[in-house]
Structure formats: structure tokens, C-alpha cells
Design an enzyme around this catalytic site. Sequence first.
Site, PDB file in Angstrom:
ATOM      1  N   ASP A   1      -5.695  69.161 -10.190  1.00 55.29           N
ATOM      2  CA  ASP A   1      -6.600  68.969  -8.987  1.00 55.29           C
ATOM      3  C   ASP A   1      -7.495  67.504  -8.858  1.00 55.29           C
ATOM      4  O   ASP A   1      -7.686  67.197  -9.739  1.00 55.29           O
ATOM      5  CB  ASP A   1      -7.877  70.143  -9.246  1.00 55.29           C
ATOM      6  CG  ASP A   1      -7.895  70.425  -7.389  1.00 55.29           C
ATOM      7  OD1 ASP A   1      -7.461  70.072  -6.801  1.00 55.29           O
ATOM      8  OD2 ASP A   1      -8.580  71.552  -7.391  1.00 55.29           O
TER       9      ASP A   1
ATOM     10  N   ASP B   1      -4.363  73.246   1.415  1.00 51.58           N
ATOM     11  CA  ASP B   1      -5.735  74.808   0.998  1.00 51.58           C
ATOM     12  C   ASP B   1      -5.580  75.708   2.059  1.00 51.58           C
ATOM     13  O   ASP B   1      -5.914  76.764   1.571  1.00 51.58           O
ATOM     14  CB  ASP B   1      -7.115  73.938   0.969  1.00 51.58           C
ATOM     15  CG  ASP B   1      -7.434  73.397   0.030  1.00 51.58           C
ATOM     16  OD1 ASP B   1      -6.472  73.716  -1.385  1.00 51.58           O
ATOM     17  OD2 ASP B   1      -8.411  73.243  -0.717  1.00 51.58           O
TER      18      ASP B   1
HETATM   19  C1  DGJ Z   1      -9.224  72.401  -4.249  1.00 57.27           C
HETATM   20  C2  DGJ Z   1      -8.121  73.502  -4.953  1.00 57.27           C
HETATM   21  O1  DGJ Z   1      -7.010  72.087  -3.917  1.00 57.27           O
HETATM   22  C3  DGJ Z   1      -8.580  74.741  -4.953  1.00 57.27           C
HETATM   23  O2  DGJ Z   1      -6.837  75.408  -4.814  1.00 57.27           O
HETATM   24  C4  DGJ Z   1      -8.815  75.108  -5.707  1.00 57.27           C
HETATM   25  O3  DGJ Z   1      -8.706  74.924  -6.969  1.00 57.27           O
HETATM   26  C5  DGJ Z   1     -10.057  74.407  -5.550  1.00 57.27           C
HETATM   27  N1  DGJ Z   1      -9.729  72.970  -5.586  1.00 57.27           N
HETATM   28  C6  DGJ Z   1     -10.793  74.887  -6.659  1.00 57.27           C
HETATM   29  O4  DGJ Z   1     -12.270  74.205  -6.956  1.00 57.27           O
END
Ligand code: DGJ
Length: 807
Positions: free
Chosen positions: A480, A550
Site C-alpha cells: 500500500d 477503495d
Molecule cells: C488504503 C487501502 O487502499 C485500503 O484498502 C486499506 O488497505 C487501508 N489503506 C489500510 O490502511
Amino acid sequence: MITENNGRFLIETDHTSYLFYVDPAGFLTHLYYGEKLFLTEDGIDAMIPVISNQNGCSIIADQKESTVSLDDWCQEASSRGRGDLGQPMIELVYADGSRSSDFRFESFRIERIKEQPDGLPGAYKEEEQEGSSLVIVLRDQKSRTVLELVYSVFEECDCITRFARVRNEGEEPVRILRLMSTQLDVRTDGQQKILSFSGEWAREMEPVETILSASRFTVESGGGTSSNKANPFIIFGETELSETYGQCYGFNLLYSGNHQETLEIGGHGRARFLSGIHPEFLEITLQPLESFCSPEAVQTFSDGGYQQISLHMHAFVREHIVRGYWKKKERPILINSWEAMYFDVREKKVLKLAKEAAKAGIELFVLDDGWFGKRNSDKEALGDWKDNTEKLPGGLAGLSERIHAMGMKFGIWVEPEMVSENSELYRAHPDYAVTVPGTEPARGRNQLLLDLTREEVQEYLIREMTGVFTRSRADYVKWDMNRNFSDYYSQALPAEEQGIFAHRYVLGLYRVIRELTERFPKILFEGCASGGNRFDLGMLCYMPQIWASDCTDALQRARIQNGYSYGYPQSVLGAHVSASPNHQTLRRIPLESRFAIACAGVLGYECNLSDLSAGELAEIREEVKLYKEWREVLQFGQFYRLKGHAAKGRFDTEAVRWNIVSPDGTRAVGITFQNQVLPNYSHRYLKTRGLLEDRIYHVYNRSLKYDIRRMGDLINTVSPIPVKQDSLLHGALSHLVQLDGEKEDHIVTGSILNKAGIPLASGYQGTGFEGNTAFYQDYDARIFLIEEAAPAEGTGIREAVSRSGGK
Ligand code: DGJ
């Protein structure tokens, strides 16, 4: 294939030709890019433009050799100084302060590029053939600086890649102000249509069509990543362009940092496209014998609108970008802990979720954020990649063992490029963070960026991540990255090199992920940057899939995935079924529809399975079973958008209509998603693309039941006793009685499906459920399964067609 004859260069793919030549003055002149040509020597001569009248104020590039004004000339690599007033591909400042370049042809070679220079990712061939790249060498007449243009050909997917390299062969330093990766100059009638993809967090890949008549159109990212605001993938072409009509070009960049794409139409109709590292974030001085290389860019041509661009780009990504162990492997169905528990990770909860997932047939458990250091919110602990044994008493090793014992693979989330100020790492190495000494750093998600331009930071990350992946026995890693850049500064670079910070960061990142993916070749890596803030071909060279957004709301996801589908195949898109109401939009969408959208990507679940009803869990088991049976088609089939991104007419109520066809054409899946139902319009039909016209197919749907509560108080029109809406009685009845979904079962030729389409059961329109009525309301979706069927014995195609028609 690449051929050269007498200063004419021809690059051919299966269906396209790309042609340029060296003009008498040594300027590299673009002649043609488009549908494959049947060429002869004389034919090429006839294609060379002749401009003998100098117009008013134009500049003549070389009075001795030609009368050409470069401002009205299609070139392969433009620069400033000889009269081309368009945007340059390369811009240099020489030791005397001059910005005038004069690059002329010197030589060429045809060779095999073994590895992309400078640690950049490069397109890849399973079996590298000799002679798959053409290197053109141009030289600046005064400074002796060399500009190499490198073209590689990928015949079967009709793609050509380009990159450029500058080498200082003079005796004085040379400063680079811009070096774009590719340039395409084409003659137009003065107008072009552009399809670009802008967006934001949770709204990635919104298609935007723009008609450009003059001046310049720009797509760019300045946040350090390829960005959710402006993906580097772009299409342009004739103004009538549509999904299946029109000549157009598609481009993408193998780069994960700040980029810029421009299309400019000049006063004579020349359209110039440029793509590469954003020039505002590139300033580097080359000392004698030093060189600098641009990232690779890919381009393709279509004479059949956007769809053909997508098919070419999908093939290119599948065959020449994604590589290694997972390249052709079906991706596992995962359960991700994030939306089920956020930071509140507890071993007991985790195991409960994993157990439900295993029962549903899910194959991979992914432990997202919250498992390490003192990480209880997004304000702390990034950088402390130690197991939190209060949350996970057995540590990652113990948890992974228990998950593996359930028969599932184990995956782990990391965000290695970041540091929280409240962390052991920051306290020990504040200088590792990207800050400008003496100023207050700007934070994003309460965190700072680590300075990946520094080798010791790269080493630190490789060491820490090796530890995490090893002790967790990870089968999967979600990588991430959750903030944009703001302070462009490294405490380790001298002042005069700060202008290259952003690019050095990207190179540092590539070095780290290259080493880790080589060290752990069987781990399935999934990139992520707050969803799609770094969704690009650079990352895909290392990580076979990327978390697309997301936003897991199925309606919004349908739009986002539709947007991605223009440039990227389904096998690289992470897509999850999440809770309803959805956590980003609070919209309620039926489980079947959430699945229908997620199954058009690499399927995962991201919700608290332990809280779902027995009915929902049974539904999920069925979905998982179905996905496994159709996974090869869903992940690796040819993807068709049956409607583009815009509504076509008054009765176009569906958000998306897709069909995906297996490479051999024998199986296909159709997916539709109803946005808002239109009253008194019940016509539904199924049309496809890409099926084999002379084959017979069996088309059917899943047998589904619908909750009677969705009919509200209309239950009283059939119930012998009054039922109060949403009462306990209503709930109890919903367990006893369900609405039958419609049944579709057709034997039909590929030709009929592709060309005519077939009518489907009528949708419910307020007048009751008669016969085979489809409950296809707001946010409902349908999945159609299509399989090649043998014609009934003793009948030919004609009989089979008329039989199914008489039904
Ligand atoms: C952002 C990501 O896009 C989410 O899917 C998740 O992993 C969060 N970060 C976790 O902090």
C-alpha cells in the site's frame, strides 16, 4: 518486424505499419502510423511530402538542404532551436546557456534490448527475439550530445514501444529540462477527439471526452505517483470516434511517478502527442559521458474505435507487462480484513473470519492494516514492522500457520514507503523521512514519506520486508502507499540535484520492489495506493494486480472498472464484494449485484462474514463456486464493453453491459448492471461481441430467488392475511416464501448473439409477476453464462437456429 532501406524505417505489427525516414537535411520525419500498408519503394517516395513555398514568418530548418519548416513537419523527435514552435520532446540547456538543439540523424542499429536502462521497468518478451528493437542515433550538431530513440515491436498485440536516451558526449555539462518518452505527429483536419481518464480517490478512471481544435490539451500528475487524478493511459483520434468506430491511437507509460501527456494541434493541422516524465519534475545535469533514460511508452492503433485499442492493450499487458510465476496463473479468491475490522485486529476475530471464509471456499486470507507495532489508528506505527503480540499472541508466524492449517493461503498488508512520526523508526531515523529542514512538513493521512532516493533507506526496507514476508510465510502481499508527495526534497541530495528527487524516488522504489519480487518469486503481490493512486504499467511490471479503488460500492465500482477496462485487462484489477450499506457511499446494493461487478475482476470479499445471515453465506458459497468454474474466462478472457461510458438513449438504464469471452471462444460470461429502472419499459435483451459466429451456444442464467421484502407492502396484494411492512411477520414470511427469479435458457448461434441479440424475460413494471418476469430493479445485476453447445444430432445450424427461434 523492423526493416530499413535507404534511410526509410518501417516497423510492422500484425495489423499496423509505422513509417519514417531521414530527410535530406538529416531530420527524422514521420510518415505514417496506421492500418497495415502494402508498400513499394516508389510508393514510399510518393508519401514523402513536398513543401516548396515558405510561408510568411516560418523558419526554414536548413537552408542548404531543404526548404522544410519544422513547424509544419511531422517528426519523430522535436526539439527547440530550428523553427519547430510546437512542444518539444527534448529540451536541453547547454554549457553556454543556450537552449537551441539541432539533432540530426547519425546512425541506426537493430538489436535486442535485454534490460531497460537505469533500473526502469521494461516491456517483456517471453522469448526475446533478436532484432526486436530499433535504435536511431541522432546527434546535436554543436554540443555532440547524442539522442537515441528506441523502438520495440510487439507484433501479435499490435503494439510498439518507445523510449529515449540522452548521452552527453561533449566536454561540457548539459542540463535536461525535458525528455519525453514518445512523440507522435499526425496530420489531421484540425480536430481530434481525446478520451482521457481523470478522477479522485474512490472515483478513479472517469472517462472524459474532449474535442480539441487548436492549442493544447494536457493530462498530468504532480503528486509523485501516476495518480488517480490523471491516469497515463489515453486515446485520441478522429472526432467521430466511438466504442466501435473510428481510427485512433492509444498510449500508456511504464512509469509510476509524475507524468505528462499533451496533445497539441498546430496551425497547419499537425497534431502532436507527447508522453513521458512530467517536465516540471525533471531537471538533471549530465556531466560528460553521463546519460539519462526516459521510461518506456507503449502505443497502439485501432481502426475500430476504443474497443480495438482496449483489446490490443489488454493483450500487451497480459503478455508483455505482467510476468513471472503469476503471469498466466488463475488468481486466488481472497478475503481481506480491512472493512471487516479496520485497525481493530484481534487474533480471535481474525480466525473467526478466516474460518467462515474457508467454509465459503475462499482461498486466501489477507490480514490488512493494524497488525504491527502500536498501530491502532492511522496516526502511528508506520515503519515499525514488528508483530503486535497483544493483538496476535502467536505473531504473524503463528497466525499464518493456523490459516494455512485451514487450507487457505496467507497474505499480509504492508505500507513500506511511509513513516509515522509516532514510531520507533522515526525516533531513530528522523532523517529517513522526506522533509525540508527548517520547515514544518505537510502530512497526508498523518504520515510522512520515506526518502527512497537513499540507498540506506532502500536497504532498510528490503531487510524489513524480507523479515515480514519470511516470518509470515506470505503467499500474497498487499503493498500500500497512502499519500501524495508535497515536499520534494532529499536531505541526501545536493541542492543542484533536488530537481530529480521525484524521479529518483521512483527509481528507488523500483529497486526495492524488484529485489523483493525476485527474492520472493511465488508471492502474489497486489499494488495499492489508496486504491488506484498508482495504477500503472510500471507497477504492473512487478506486481501482477492492483487494488483498483477503495470504493467498493458496486454501482461506483461498475463505473470505475469500466474506466479501467479501456486500458487494462480484468486479470490486473482487484475487485471485492463488501458490506451493504456500503462503507464509502452508504448505498444498499443486493449481494448478487455486488458479486456480479466484483467477478469481472480478481474476486475478493471484504466484509465481516461472521455477521452475515445463513442465507447470505449460502449465496456467497454459490458465488465462490461459480467464480472458480468460470475463473479462467473471467480473469483472462477478452473483455467487451457492450455500451461505452455514456448513456446512449432514453431507454439506456444500465450502468454497464459487459461480456467476456474465453481466448478460444467456447465460453463467455455476460454481465449487466441496472442503474435506475425506467417505469413502463420492460424490454430486456442480451447482445454480445466476440463470440464465434458459426458456433452454437447455450445461454443460461443462474437460478436465483429474491427476498419478498423488496416488494414492500405489495405483499398484501397476494397475502391472505394483512402483513405490516418490515414487521416481524414480514421477516418471518421472507424465510418461507421467496420470489422466483426468471429463467433464461436459449440455444443460439454466435452470429445471432453478436449481431441481433436475443430478447430476455420482461422486467417487472408494476403490474404483477406474470410468467417469467425478471425482478430487475435499481442496482440489480445479471450474469449470463454462455457455453458452446453441440448441435442436436441430425440437425445443422439452420435447424438449430429455427428451433431456438420457435421457442
Ligand atoms: C488504503 C487501502 O487502499 C485500503 O484498502 C486499506 O488497505 C487501508 N489503506 C489500510 O490502511
